[in-house]
Design an enzyme around this catalytic site. Structure first.
Site: not given
Ligand SMILES: NC(=O)C1=CN([C@@H]2O[C@H](COP(=O)(O)OP(=O)(O)OC[C@H]3O[C@@H](n4cnc5c(N)ncnc54)[C@H](OP(=O)(O)O)[C@@H]3O)[C@@H](O)[C@H]2O)C=CC1
Ligand SMILES: CC(=O)N[C@@H](CCC(=O)OP(=O)(O)O)C(=O)O
Length: 364
Positions: A157
Site C-alpha cells: 500500500c
Molecule cells: N492491511 C493493509 O493495509 C495491507 C495488507 N497487505 C497484505 O495483506 C496480507 C494480510 O494482511 P492484513 O489483512 O493486514 O493482516 P491481518 O492480520 O489483518 O489478517 C491476517 C489474516 O491471515 C490469517 N492468517 C494468519 N496466519 C496465518 C497462517 N499461518 N496461515 C493461514 N492464514 C493465516 C488470519 O486468520 P485468523 O484471523 O483466522 O487467524 C487473518 O485472516 C499481508 O501479506 C499484508 O502485508 C497488503 C497491503 C496493505
Molecule cells: C501501518 C503499517 O504497518 N502498514 C504496513 C503496510 C502494509 C502493506 O502494505 O502490506 P505489505 O506488508 O503486504 O506490503 C507497513 O508499513 O508495513
C-alpha cells in the site's frame, strides 16, 4: 453474465475483509469459500458483520484442498504463508496474492529486506504503473501484462502511494534518481488486525503520531525502487540507480495514506514552468480512470478517498530548495490492496476494468 466463484484466504483479516466487501457487491464474483487460521469454524457473521451477504459462510482451514476448485483465489496472508501455498494451487485458477511473496523480481532485494525462501515474481497488479515509453513517446503501462494472467502480485500500500505520486517525474527525467525522499502519514489498518507494535492501545494511538520502519529498513523500499526503475523504462536490476529515504508515520486514523514524495529537480525540470511540470502529471494520468490529478491549488487529503479505489494526486515545486514535491492520497485497504487487486482481476478476466469499483470516497 459471467460469474466467477472466489475463495478468500485470510478472510478474517483487514485486507481479506476489504476484498470481501468489494467482491460481495461485484456483479461477476460470488464468494464461495472463506479461509482463516485461528478462527477456523467460526461464522463470518462474527468476523465481518458489515457484510451481511456473507454472514452464513464459515471459516475453513487454509489448505490447497479447501482453496482449489474455485475460479479465483485471493491470498491475504502473512508474508511467507502464500509463497508456501502457491505451488499447490490449481494452475487454472486466477490467484491474487495481496502479500509480498511474489512482488520482487530480484532475489537480492528479497534477501536484504525479507529473508527466507524467495518465490518467483508474478504479474504485478498495478495497472497504471508506467513501464517505459514507445517510439512516439506514449507511456507503456503494466495494464498490458494483465489480460489472461493466472498469477497476480498485489502491490504494497505504501508502495502504491509513493509510486503513483512520483512516477510521472521519473518517466520524464524531471528528478535526480538518487535524491528521492518519501514521508508518509499512514492509518493503523495497514498493520493488520493483530497487535504488532506495543503501543496500539487506543489510549496511546489516538493521541500520537508514531514513526516506524525508519532508517532505510522498511520492506517497501525495494519494491518502490523496482517500480521507479520500470517507470524510467529500465529493468528491476537497475533499481540500484535510484535511492529512497522512506519514513512512514502512523497517525490516529483507521484507513488512509498521504504520501509526500520529493526529489531534486533536474536541469530539464528547472527550465520548465510550474504549469509545464503540472502538465506532465496531468498527461501521465490522462485516461486513467481512478487517477485524479486535483486542480491546481487543491491538495490531496485522506478525507476524500476512503472506501474508494481512487488515488488523489498533486505536484508542486519548491524552487528555493530546487525540489519537486508530489503528493498521493489513497485508501490503503482499497486502492492500496483489495481495490487494486479487483481492478487487476477484472483486466485478467476480460471484464470492464472498473467493474465493482468506485472512485467516490466516503466523506467527511
Ligand atoms: N492491511 C493493509 O493495509 C495491507 C495488507 N497487505 C497484505 O495483506 C496480507 C494480510 O494482511 P492484513 O489483512 O493486514 O493482516 P491481518 O492480520 O489483518 O489478517 C491476517 C489474516 O491471515 C490469517 N492468517 C494468519 N496466519 C496465518 C497462517 N499461518 N496461515 C493461514 N492464514 C493465516 C488470519 O486468520 P485468523 O484471523 O483466522 O487467524 C487473518 O485472516 C499481508 O501479506 C499484508 O502485508 C497488503 C497491503 C496493505
Ligand atoms: C501501518 C503499517 O504497518 N502498514 C504496513 C503496510 C502494509 C502493506 O502494505 O502490506 P505489505 O506488508 O503486504 O506490503 C507497513 O508499513 O508495513
Amino acid at each position: 453474465m459471467a460469474k466467477y466463484t472466489v475463495a478468500v484466504a485470510g478472510a478474517t483479516g483487514y485486507a481479506g475483509g476489504e476484498a470481501l466487501r468489494i467482491l460481495a457487491a461485484h456483479p461477476n464474483f460470488e464468494v464461495t469459500c472463506v479461509a482463516g487460521h485461528s478462527s477456523v469454524g467460526e461464522s463470518m457473521a462474527k468476523h465481518m458483520p458489515h457484510i451481511p451477504q456473507l454472514a452464513d459462510l464459515v471459516v475453513e482451514d487454509t489448505t490447497p484442498e479447501v482453496l482449489n476448485g474455485h475460479d479465483v483465489i485471493i491470498l491475504a496472508l502473512p508474508h511467507g504463508a502464500s509463497g508456501k501455498l502457491a505451488s499447490q494451487l490449481d494452475p487454472e485458477a486466477v490467484v491474487v496474492d495481496l502479500g509480498a511473496d511474489h512482488r520482487l523480481e530480484e532475489q537480492s532485494a528479497w534477501d536484504a529486506f525479507y529473508g527466507g525462501d524467495f518465490y518467483e515474481h508474478w504479474t504485478y497488479g498495478m495497472p497504471e504503473l508506467i513501464v517505459g515509453t514507445d517510439e512516439s513517446g506514449n507511456y507503456l503501462r503494466q495494464r498490458s501484462a494483465l489480460p489472461e494472467t493466472k498469477r497476480i502480485a498485489g502491490p504494497g500500500c505504501n508502495v502504491t502511494a509513493t509510486t503513483l505520486a512520483m512516477q510521472p517525474g521519473i518517466a520524464q527525467g524531471l528528478i535526480e534518481p538518487k535524491s528521492v525522499v518519501a514521508d508518509l502519514v499512514v492509518g493503523y489498518s495497514g498493520a493488520g488486525k493483530n497487535l504488532k507494535r506495543t503501543n496500539l492501545l487506543a489510549a496511546e494511538a489516538l493521541q500520537a503520531a508514531l514513526p516506524y520502519g525508519v532508517g532505510g529498513t522498511h520492506r517497501h523500499i525495494p519494491e518502490i525502487l523496482q517500480n521507479f526503475a520500470h517507470a524510467a523504462g529500465k529493468s528491476a536490476a537497475d533499481a540500484k540507480d535510484f535511492t529512497l529515504s522512506f519514513t512512514p508515520v502512523l497517525a490516529p486514523m483507521s484507513r488512509g495514506i498521504l504520501a509526500t514524495v520529493s526529489a531534486t529537480m533536474t536541469d530539464k525540470a528547472k527550465a520548465m514552468t510550474d504549469a509545464e511540470i503540472r502538465e506532465v502529471w496531468t498527461k501521465a494520468y490522462e485516461g486513467q480512470d481512478f487517477m485524479v490529478v486535483l486542480p491546481e491549488g487543491t491538495l490531496p487529503s485522506t478525507g476524500n478517498i476512503i472506501g474508494s479505489n481512487a488515488a488523489h494526486l498533486q505536484v508542486v515545486t519548491d524552487r528555493n530548495a530546487g525540489r519537486i514535491i508530489a503528493f498521493a492520497a489513497i485508501d490503503n485497504l482499497n486502492r492500496g490492496t483489495a481495490g487494486q487487486a479487483v481492478q487487476s482481476l477484472n483486466i485478467a478476466l476480460g471484464l470492464p476494468e472498473d467493474q465493482g469499483l468506485t472512485k467516490i470516497g466516503v466523506a467527511p
